[in-house]
Design an enzyme around this catalytic site. Structure first.
Site, PDB file in Angstrom:
ATOM      1  N   ALA A  30      -3.120   5.128   7.921  1.00 33.18           N
ATOM      2  CA  ALA A  30      -3.675   4.025   7.128  1.00 33.18           C
ATOM      3  C   ALA A  30      -2.652   2.919   6.920  1.00 33.18           C
ATOM      4  O   ALA A  30      -3.004   1.749   6.777  1.00 33.18           O
ATOM      5  CB  ALA A  30      -4.145   4.550   5.771  1.00 33.18           C
TER       6      ALA A  30
ATOM      7  N   GLN B 167       5.117   3.782  -8.332  1.00 39.26           N
ATOM      8  CA  GLN B 167       4.447   3.101  -7.206  1.00 39.26           C
ATOM      9  C   GLN B 167       4.154   1.646  -7.565  1.00 39.26           C
ATOM     10  O   GLN B 167       3.482   1.386  -8.576  1.00 39.26           O
ATOM     11  CB  GLN B 167       3.126   3.821  -6.908  1.00 39.26           C
ATOM     12  CG  GLN B 167       3.272   5.292  -6.554  1.00 39.26           C
ATOM     13  CD  GLN B 167       2.027   6.095  -6.905  1.00 39.26           C
ATOM     14  OE1 GLN B 167       1.469   5.946  -7.995  1.00 39.26           O
ATOM     15  NE2 GLN B 167       1.574   6.947  -5.995  1.00 39.26           N
TER      16      GLN B 167
ATOM     17  N   ASP C  85       6.955  14.156  -6.458  1.00 40.88           N
ATOM     18  CA  ASP C  85       6.203  13.070  -5.816  1.00 40.88           C
ATOM     19  C   ASP C  85       5.148  12.519  -6.771  1.00 40.88           C
ATOM     20  O   ASP C  85       4.719  13.210  -7.694  1.00 40.88           O
ATOM     21  CB  ASP C  85       5.467  13.590  -4.575  1.00 40.88           C
ATOM     22  CG  ASP C  85       6.384  13.778  -3.375  1.00 40.88           C
ATOM     23  OD1 ASP C  85       7.511  13.264  -3.381  1.00 40.88           O
ATOM     24  OD2 ASP C  85       5.946  14.454  -2.416  1.00 40.88           O
TER      25      ASP C  85
ATOM     26  N   ARG D 262      12.479   7.264  -7.736  1.00 45.04           N
ATOM     27  CA  ARG D 262      12.128   6.755  -6.411  1.00 45.04           C
ATOM     28  C   ARG D 262      11.051   5.676  -6.607  1.00 45.04           C
ATOM     29  O   ARG D 262      10.060   5.906  -7.292  1.00 45.04           O
ATOM     30  CB  ARG D 262      11.555   7.873  -5.540  1.00 45.04           C
ATOM     31  CG  ARG D 262      11.058   7.357  -4.173  1.00 45.04           C
ATOM     32  CD  ARG D 262      10.174   8.385  -3.455  1.00 45.04           C
ATOM     33  NE  ARG D 262      10.877   9.617  -3.208  1.00 45.04           N
ATOM     34  CZ  ARG D 262      10.256  10.793  -2.992  1.00 45.04           C
ATOM     35  NH1 ARG D 262       8.946  10.864  -3.000  1.00 45.04           N
ATOM     36  NH2 ARG D 262      10.953  11.876  -2.761  1.00 45.04           N
TER      37      ARG D 262
ATOM     38  N   LYS E 220       4.836  17.991  -4.635  1.00 47.13           N
ATOM     39  CA  LYS E 220       3.624  17.323  -5.121  1.00 47.13           C
ATOM     40  C   LYS E 220       3.069  18.123  -6.304  1.00 47.13           C
ATOM     41  O   LYS E 220       2.797  19.325  -6.157  1.00 47.13           O
ATOM     42  CB  LYS E 220       2.561  17.252  -4.027  1.00 47.13           C
ATOM     43  CG  LYS E 220       2.929  16.286  -2.928  1.00 47.13           C
ATOM     44  CD  LYS E 220       1.718  15.718  -2.267  1.00 47.13           C
ATOM     45  CE  LYS E 220       2.045  14.594  -1.307  1.00 47.13           C
ATOM     46  NZ  LYS E 220       3.430  14.264  -1.076  1.00 47.13           N
TER      47      LYS E 220
HETATM   48  C1  LIG Z   1      10.849   8.513   1.161  1.00 44.65           C
HETATM   49  C2  LIG Z   1       9.463   8.114   0.806  1.00 44.65           C
HETATM   50  C3  LIG Z   1       8.791   8.824  -0.162  1.00 44.65           C
HETATM   51  C4  LIG Z   1       7.501   8.453  -0.536  1.00 44.65           C
HETATM   52  N1  LIG Z   1       6.891   9.109  -1.571  1.00 44.65           N
HETATM   53  C5  LIG Z   1       5.691   8.675  -2.000  1.00 44.65           C
HETATM   54  C6  LIG Z   1       5.076   9.202  -3.156  1.00 44.65           C
HETATM   55  O1  LIG Z   1       5.608  10.093  -3.817  1.00 44.65           O
HETATM   56  N2  LIG Z   1       3.869   8.713  -3.527  1.00 44.65           N
HETATM   57  C7  LIG Z   1       3.250   7.713  -2.818  1.00 44.65           C
HETATM   58  O2  LIG Z   1       2.164   7.277  -3.224  1.00 44.65           O
HETATM   59  N3  LIG Z   1       3.791   7.200  -1.700  1.00 44.65           N
HETATM   60  C8  LIG Z   1       4.998   7.655  -1.284  1.00 44.65           C
HETATM   61  N4  LIG Z   1       5.557   7.084  -0.164  1.00 44.65           N
HETATM   62  C9  LIG Z   1       4.751   6.206   0.729  1.00 44.65           C
HETATM   63  C10 LIG Z   1       4.823   4.763   0.310  1.00 44.65           C
HETATM   64  O3  LIG Z   1       4.153   4.603  -0.923  1.00 44.65           O
HETATM   65  C11 LIG Z   1       4.200   3.844   1.350  1.00 44.65           C
HETATM   66  O4  LIG Z   1       2.868   4.191   1.543  1.00 44.65           O
HETATM   67  C12 LIG Z   1       4.895   3.851   2.689  1.00 44.65           C
HETATM   68  O5  LIG Z   1       6.274   4.025   2.540  1.00 44.65           O
HETATM   69  C13 LIG Z   1       4.666   2.528   3.453  1.00 44.65           C
HETATM   70  O6  LIG Z   1       5.145   1.468   2.687  1.00 44.65           O
HETATM   71  P1  LIG Z   1       6.427   0.556   3.075  1.00 44.65           P
HETATM   72  O7  LIG Z   1       7.190   0.359   1.821  1.00 44.65           O
HETATM   73  O8  LIG Z   1       7.178   1.158   4.164  1.00 44.65           O
HETATM   74  O9  LIG Z   1       5.821  -0.851   3.407  1.00 44.65           O
HETATM   75  P2  LIG Z   1       4.766  -1.356   4.486  1.00 44.65           P
HETATM   76  O10 LIG Z   1       4.494  -2.750   4.077  1.00 44.65           O
HETATM   77  O11 LIG Z   1       3.616  -0.412   4.606  1.00 44.65           O
HETATM   78  O12 LIG Z   1       5.572  -1.323   5.825  1.00 44.65           O
HETATM   79  C14 LIG Z   1       6.693  -2.138   6.085  1.00 44.65           C
HETATM   80  C15 LIG Z   1       7.113  -1.935   7.537  1.00 44.65           C
HETATM   81  O13 LIG Z   1       7.546  -0.589   7.720  1.00 44.65           O
HETATM   82  C16 LIG Z   1       7.063  -0.054   8.950  1.00 44.65           C
HETATM   83  N5  LIG Z   1       6.087   1.035   8.638  1.00 44.65           N
HETATM   84  C17 LIG Z   1       5.557   1.336   7.427  1.00 44.65           C
HETATM   85  N6  LIG Z   1       4.733   2.405   7.510  1.00 44.65           N
HETATM   86  C18 LIG Z   1       4.717   2.777   8.792  1.00 44.65           C
HETATM   87  C19 LIG Z   1       4.064   3.824   9.493  1.00 44.65           C
HETATM   88  N7  LIG Z   1       3.235   4.686   8.888  1.00 44.65           N
HETATM   89  N8  LIG Z   1       4.295   3.928  10.825  1.00 44.65           N
HETATM   90  C20 LIG Z   1       5.136   3.075  11.464  1.00 44.65           C
HETATM   91  N9  LIG Z   1       5.787   2.050  10.833  1.00 44.65           N
HETATM   92  C21 LIG Z   1       5.588   1.910   9.521  1.00 44.65           C
HETATM   93  C22 LIG Z   1       6.425  -1.188   9.659  1.00 44.65           C
HETATM   94  O14 LIG Z   1       7.404  -1.832  10.433  1.00 44.65           O
HETATM   95  C23 LIG Z   1       5.974  -2.098   8.538  1.00 44.65           C
HETATM   96  O15 LIG Z   1       5.834  -3.426   8.915  1.00 44.65           O
HETATM   97  C24 LIG Z   1       6.862   7.393   0.165  1.00 44.65           C
HETATM   98  C25 LIG Z   1       7.552   6.684   1.138  1.00 44.65           C
HETATM   99  C26 LIG Z   1       8.835   7.012   1.453  1.00 44.65           C
HETATM  100  C27 LIG Z   1       9.552   6.187   2.456  1.00 44.65           C
END
Ligand SMILES: Cc1cc2nc3c(=O)[nH]c(=O)nc-3n(C[C@H](O)[C@H](O)[C@H](O)COP(=O)(O)OP(=O)(O)OC[C@H]3O[C@@H](n4cnc5c(N)ncnc54)[C@H](O)[C@@H]3O)c2cc1C
Length: 311
Positions: free
Chosen positions: A294, A166, A137, A187, A100
């Site tokens: 969240a 993002q 990140d 990413r 980060k």
């Molecule tokens: C490898 C990786 C690196 C990341 N790096 C960053 C970054 O550098 N900066 C940044 O802003 N964000 C980062 N994120 C977080 C990202 O932005 C999202 O907030 C997070 O991944 C949830 O989004 P989603 O795409 O899974 O979709 P969502 O619509 O949130 O979730 C889709 C489905 O995934 C499952 N799911 C999602 N989150 C959860 C949870 N917390 N607990 C249980 N099940 C869940 C559920 O089944 C949900 O229905 C990263 C995420 C990943 C996977």
């Protein structure tokens, strides 16, 4: 609404004090965080690599306020990378690290950009010696421009330095166009922070639609795409787009967080896809945990139930 409240809580010192001292917190934290020490993290790395997954390690902490702390964070990463190397986990980028920018100094009131650049340079040099990579990140929207500038500068010396875009931000398709070029590692995630309406999409459906659009730009381009999502619909779109574009399985990867959809991680890997798990460790887990709560009300309910059963 609940998401906004929780994201505000992720930066509140008062809520942080209450949660980090609650006796139940440890169990919930352990679901998403590998442990407090580098050796806890290495044990998780060994297990995940054994399951055919790859890993990116995050030493928890953000918004560092003093230069000495930023240097100490960089030193932790350098030691971690050396341990990955010695353990035989780093070669070929099987285990890499995620950093980060504000943890290594980007937010410092003076010389933040320079301090962060020097610290990330040290981390990248250690990663190069170990045969692995570094991904920077992306944090809240106020840091995006500075972070992308930082990565662009450092890529002159470390062309394999990865960055994050993002899809909740309106500007991201344009950034994807710029970065979908040979040699880049990008990413794509949805974004774990909140931002004003003019800057970000408010509706989840718009964030998802923008993700699909950005993903197509990255997969149609020549860079290495790192698709960070747990969303089954987006993973299905990724798979069919990659096939349509003739992308080989080693030209892109899926990424998911430690503790979230672990069965799906293994299923995709068993299908022949590359899957990288983002594994955080360290004491400073508060902001990270609240962002995970969240994202999914069910996680919050689980946490509150555990709190009630202890009180
Ligand atoms: C490898 C990786 C690196 C990341 N790096 C960053 C970054 O550098 N900066 C940044 O802003 N964000 C980062 N994120 C977080 C990202 O932005 C999202 O907030 C997070 O991944 C949830 O989004 P989603 O795409 O899974 O979709 P969502 O619509 O949130 O979730 C889709 C489905 O995934 C499952 N799911 C999602 N989150 C959860 C949870 N917390 N607990 C249980 N099940 C869940 C559920 O089944 C949900 O229905 C990263 C995420 C990943 C996977």
């Amino acid at each position: 609404m609940l998401r906004r409240v929780l994201l505000a809580a992720s930066t509140s010192q008062r809520v942080r004090r209450v949660l980090t001292t609650a006796p139940v917190t440890g169990g919930v934290v352990r679901r998403f965080v590998a442990g407090e020490t580098a050796s806890d993290a290495l044990a998780v790395v060994e297990r995940l690599l054994g399951d055919g997954l790859t890993v990116t390690l995050d030493y928890l902490g953000e918004y560092t306020a003093v230069p000495e702390q930023a240097i100490a964070v960089a030193q932790e990463y350098v030691s971690l990378i050396e341990s990955l190397h010695v353990g035989g986990f780093a070669a070929g980028g099987r285990a890499e690290v995620s950093v980060k920018p504000t943890a290594v100094g980007l937010g410092l009131p003076e010389h933040g950009q320079k301090t962060a650049a020097e610290n990330i340079t040290r981390i990248c040099a250690a990663a190069r010696t170990a045969g692995t990579t570094v991904t920077v990140d992306m944090e809240d929207h106020t840091r995006v421009e500075a972070t992308l500038r930082l990565v662009e500068e450092l890529r002159a010396d470390f062309p394999d330095l990865g960055c994050v875009l993002q899809s909740y931000l309106r500007c991201t398709p344009g950034d994807c166009q710029l970065l979908a070029r040979a040699g880049s590692r990008v990413r794509l995630c949805k974004g774990a922070y909140s931002a004003p309406d003019g800057v970000a999409f408010a509706a989840k459906s718009e964030v998802d639609r923008n993700y699909a659009r950005c993903m197509r730009i990255l997969l149609d381009g020549d860079g290495y795409a790192m698709l960070a999502t747990h969303d089954p619909r987006l993973i299905a779109i990724a798979r069919s787009r990659a096939t349509a574009r003739g992308r080989s399985p080693d030209s892109f990867e899926y990424q998911m967080l430690y503790g979230i959809r672990p069965d799906e991680q293994r299923r995709l890997a068993a299908e022949g896809a590359q899957v990288r798990v983002y594994v955080p460790y360290g004491n400073d887990w508060y902001g990270y945990l609240v962002r995970r709560l969240a994202e999914r009300p069910a996680n919050l309910a689980f946490f509150l139930r555990a709190l009630r059963s202890r009180s």
